[in-house]
Design a protein around this motif. Structure first.
Motif, mmCIF file in Angstrom:
data_model
loop_
_atom_site.group_PDB
_atom_site.id
_atom_site.type_symbol
_atom_site.label_atom_id
_atom_site.label_comp_id
_atom_site.label_asym_id
_atom_site.label_seq_id
_atom_site.Cartn_x
_atom_site.Cartn_y
_atom_site.Cartn_z
ATOM 1 N N PRO A 181 0.897 -1.190 -0.172
ATOM 2 C CA PRO A 181 -0.047 0.005 -0.165
ATOM 3 C C PRO A 181 0.918 1.333 0.069
ATOM 4 O O PRO A 181 2.074 1.152 0.295
ATOM 5 C CB PRO A 181 -0.710 -0.226 1.289
ATOM 6 C CG PRO A 181 -0.022 -1.117 2.087
ATOM 7 C CD PRO A 181 0.619 -1.869 1.127
ATOM 8 N N PRO A 182 0.260 2.370 -0.408
ATOM 9 C CA PRO A 182 1.115 3.732 -0.622
ATOM 10 C C PRO A 182 1.928 4.118 0.738
ATOM 11 O O PRO A 182 2.794 4.667 0.611
ATOM 12 C CB PRO A 182 0.212 4.534 -1.137
ATOM 13 C CG PRO A 182 -1.294 4.143 -1.075
ATOM 14 C CD PRO A 182 -1.178 2.413 -0.733
ATOM 15 N N ASP A 183 1.441 3.644 1.732
ATOM 16 C CA ASP A 183 1.985 4.125 3.161
ATOM 17 C C ASP A 183 2.928 3.290 3.496
ATOM 18 O O ASP A 183 3.592 3.274 4.445
ATOM 19 C CB ASP A 183 0.883 4.400 4.234
ATOM 20 C CG ASP A 183 0.269 2.907 4.567
ATOM 21 O OD1 ASP A 183 0.217 2.275 3.693
ATOM 22 O OD2 ASP A 183 -0.078 3.078 5.717
ATOM 23 N N LYS A 184 3.483 2.339 2.697
ATOM 24 C CA LYS A 184 4.639 1.224 2.885
ATOM 25 C C LYS A 184 5.763 1.264 1.797
ATOM 26 O O LYS A 184 5.473 1.677 0.772
ATOM 27 C CB LYS A 184 3.964 -0.068 3.188
ATOM 28 C CG LYS A 184 2.894 -0.134 4.207
ATOM 29 C CD LYS A 184 3.677 -0.758 5.624
ATOM 30 C CE LYS A 184 2.521 -0.932 6.444
ATOM 31 N NZ LYS A 184 2.818 -1.196 7.970
ATOM 32 N N THR A 185 6.859 1.043 2.285
ATOM 33 C CA THR A 185 7.827 0.809 1.244
ATOM 34 C C THR A 185 8.778 -0.425 1.603
ATOM 35 O O THR A 185 8.884 -0.866 2.764
ATOM 36 C CB THR A 185 8.668 2.220 1.307
ATOM 37 O OG1 THR A 185 9.952 1.925 0.171
ATOM 38 C CG2 THR A 185 9.465 2.327 2.672
ATOM 39 N N TYR A 186 9.526 -0.884 0.863
ATOM 40 C CA TYR A 186 10.419 -2.019 0.999
ATOM 41 C C TYR A 186 11.634 -1.218 1.215
ATOM 42 O O TYR A 186 12.183 -0.295 0.684
ATOM 43 C CB TYR A 186 10.742 -2.796 -0.307
ATOM 44 C CG TYR A 186 9.485 -3.815 -0.363
ATOM 45 C CD1 TYR A 186 9.473 -4.718 0.564
ATOM 46 C CD2 TYR A 186 8.666 -3.736 -1.473
ATOM 47 C CE1 TYR A 186 8.613 -5.779 0.368
ATOM 48 C CE2 TYR A 186 7.633 -4.731 -1.731
ATOM 49 C CZ TYR A 186 7.585 -5.611 -0.870
ATOM 50 O OH TYR A 186 6.626 -6.527 -0.873
ATOM 51 N N GLN A 187 12.404 -1.369 2.316
ATOM 52 C CA GLN A 187 13.671 -0.829 2.699
ATOM 53 C C GLN A 187 14.890 -2.020 2.664
ATOM 54 O O GLN A 187 14.675 -3.135 3.254
ATOM 55 C CB GLN A 187 13.650 -0.344 4.034
ATOM 56 C CG GLN A 187 14.813 0.553 4.280
ATOM 57 C CD GLN A 187 14.507 1.624 5.567
ATOM 58 O OE1 GLN A 187 13.737 1.696 6.190
ATOM 59 N NE2 GLN A 187 15.522 2.698 5.646
ATOM 60 N N VAL A 188 15.877 -1.739 2.209
ATOM 61 C CA VAL A 188 16.970 -2.609 1.996
ATOM 62 C C VAL A 188 17.957 -2.054 3.180
ATOM 63 O O VAL A 188 18.200 -1.101 3.443
ATOM 64 C CB VAL A 188 17.777 -2.504 0.582
ATOM 65 C CG1 VAL A 188 19.208 -3.524 0.485
ATOM 66 C CG2 VAL A 188 16.854 -2.487 -0.610
ATOM 67 N N TRP A 189 18.655 -3.388 3.736
ATOM 68 C CA TRP A 189 19.642 -2.974 4.665
ATOM 69 C C TRP A 189 20.919 -3.686 4.670
ATOM 70 O O TRP A 189 20.656 -5.059 4.003
ATOM 71 C CB TRP A 189 19.072 -3.617 6.035
ATOM 72 C CG TRP A 189 17.584 -3.034 6.437
ATOM 73 C CD1 TRP A 189 16.457 -3.566 6.218
ATOM 74 C CD2 TRP A 189 17.359 -1.697 7.235
ATOM 75 N NE1 TRP A 189 15.365 -2.505 6.614
ATOM 76 C CE2 TRP A 189 16.061 -1.551 7.123
ATOM 77 C CE3 TRP A 189 17.992 -0.755 7.870
ATOM 78 C CZ2 TRP A 189 15.588 -0.377 7.897
ATOM 79 C CZ3 TRP A 189 17.683 0.416 8.443
ATOM 80 C CH2 TRP A 189 16.238 0.461 8.486
ATOM 81 N N LEU A 190 21.981 -3.339 4.842
ATOM 82 C CA LEU A 190 23.075 -4.091 5.056
ATOM 83 C C LEU A 190 23.590 -4.213 6.442
ATOM 84 O O LEU A 190 23.600 -3.291 7.309
ATOM 85 C CB LEU A 190 24.355 -3.254 4.095
ATOM 86 C CG LEU A 190 24.125 -3.223 2.694
ATOM 87 C CD1 LEU A 190 25.253 -2.001 2.096
ATOM 88 C CD2 LEU A 190 24.263 -4.509 2.067
#
Lengths: 247, 189
Positions: A181-190
């Motif tokens: 949904p528009p209020d969420k995002t995928y975030q990449v972590w190292l």
């Protein structure tokens, strides 16, 4: 051969390290002995995963080009051989069109048109392909590709991490992750020793592969992970990990 | 490409002489085969030759590929290893030994353990397991698997009795099994 003797040899058998004679003896024994057969099966399964222990390398692009060229040339040679009826070889294939009987004149015109058109188109494609191949070869020679796998939270997801030479960034290609949904995002972590650093955000369009630029020197981390976070991302992960790649 | 074809479907397509199926199989397993060949040969261009030959043989012989005897992945990797070792021996000017694929070698189903390890969250798992083996066992295992040496040749190369090599190979696999099981991987068939 007794079970005790065979037990000493099944590991070497699974590793293909036995000479012919002993190999035959082991085969004869396990054919009749379920217990030794089960142990051998387990050892063979262990040996079969050894390729996964090898450092993964991307083969040069020219290898695939060469292989497919060889297969196409082989196909063309086989189709020229008169010993099999053409319709049997071509049934269902993309060439079935040419097997359809046509009046000669129409066929000749069609052929001329196709050959002329294809030749011009082909020359253009070849030149483009050469440039692309050269670029790909250059990239691949300095690129490391690592597999990423979906976790239990996203079992259908998979992807690849492309580490571009010595650059301070990499490309993450992902498929099988759901649209958020528009209020969420995928975030990449190292992560290094379990400590995460944010390395980029991305969205997934329905049914599409997604690509994300990962910023950071991957060689300094041991894990890449993707979580679902509120739009804009967070300084530290709060959501479950949906995708992981060991670095 | 959302609906990927299964390996079996690709083999069926290969039997219909579909070049696209060869491409898909290469995309799926070419990297693994190349990495394995590279590990054995230590040389990129030889590894390319091996992989080209193995995939081209699959293309030529797809008609006789019998999926009930093992997966195409197992076949591709076993062939890549065998051909690499063959190359290695030729290069070392040693007498070639029989490197015909013994049919029994991939008749047994190894897919379950493979998918568990391949899908395990941490891909370094297996490398870690190998790294934890006692040096002498790991060396024997690597000489056999990646070096293509027989147990007698390993005994020769490492200057230990043949019986010791047999023991090391057996213990190496046993230890590897224990280490994988301690990570929650099921190794029993």
């Amino acid at each position: 051969m007794e079970c005790a003797q065979v037990a000493e040899l099944t590991a070497a058998y699974a590793l293909a390290a036995l000479p012919e004679g002993e190999r035959r003896e082991v085969e004869a024994h396990v054919a009749a002995c379920p217990e030794c057969r089960a142990r051998l099966a387990q050892e063979q399964a262990l040996v079969a995963v050894l390729p996964l222990a090898v450092e993964q390398r991307a083969p040069p692009a020219r290898l695939k080009t060469r292989l497919l060229q060889a297969a196409r040339a082989d196909l063309a040679t086989r189709e020229r051989q008169p010993d099999t009826p053409a319709h049997a070889r071509r049934r269902g294939g993309p060439r079935s069109f040419f097997a359809t009987p046509l009046p000669y004149a129409a066929a000749a015109v069609l052929l001329l048109f196709a050959v002329g058109g294809l030749a011009a188109w082909g020359a253009q494609l070849r030149s483009l392909n050469r440039q692309a191949d050269a670029e790909l070869a250059r990239l691949r020679s300095s690129t490391r590709i690592l597999a990423a796998q979906g976790t239990e939270a996203a079992p259908g997801a998979s992807g690849q991490v492309l580490q571009l030479g010595e650059q301070q960034r990499a490309l993450l290609l992902v498929r099988g992750l759901p649209t958020l949904p528009p209020d969420k995002t995928y975030q990449v972590w190292l992560l290094k020793d379990g400590k995460p650093v944010g390395a980029g955000l991305f969205q997934v369009e329905a049914g599409r592969e997604a690509a994300a630029v990962v910023t950071g020197d991957l060689s300094r981390y041991d894990l890449l992970a993707v979580t679902v976070e509120p739009a804009g991302g967070l300084p530290l992960p709060s959501g479950a990990i949906v995708l992981k790649a060991g670095l | 490409m959302t609906n990927e074809r299964t390996d079996q479907e690709l083999i069926a397509a290969l039997q219909r002489q579909e070049v696209q199926a060869l491409e898909e199989l290469y995309d799926r397993f070419g990297g693994l085969a190349y990495s394995l060949a590279f590990k054995v040969l230590g040389d990129g261009s030889l590894a390319e030759d091996v992989v080209q030959e193995v995939f081209f043989n699959l293309w030529r012989q797809a008609q006789s590929f019998d999926g009930s005897r093992g997966s195409v992945r197992a076949w591709l990797l076993a062939s890549s290893r065998h051909r690499s070792i063959d190359f290695l021996r030729r290069r070392q000017a040693k007498a070639e030994r029989d490197v015909e694929l013994s049919a029994s070698e991939f008749r047994l189903n190894t897919d379950d353990l493979w998918s568990q390890v391949a899908n395990h969250l941490d891909h370094g798992l297996l490398r870690q397991a190998l790294a934890q083996l006692p040096e002498s066992q790991r060396q024997a295992l690597e000489l056999a698997y990646f070096g293509g040496l027989t147990q007698a040749e390993i005994a020769d190369a490492t200057d230990v009795p043949l019986g010791t090599v047999k023991g090391r190979l057996r213990l190496a696999l046993e230890k590897m099994k224990d280490l994988l099981e301690s990570q929650g991987i099921r190794t029993a068939g």
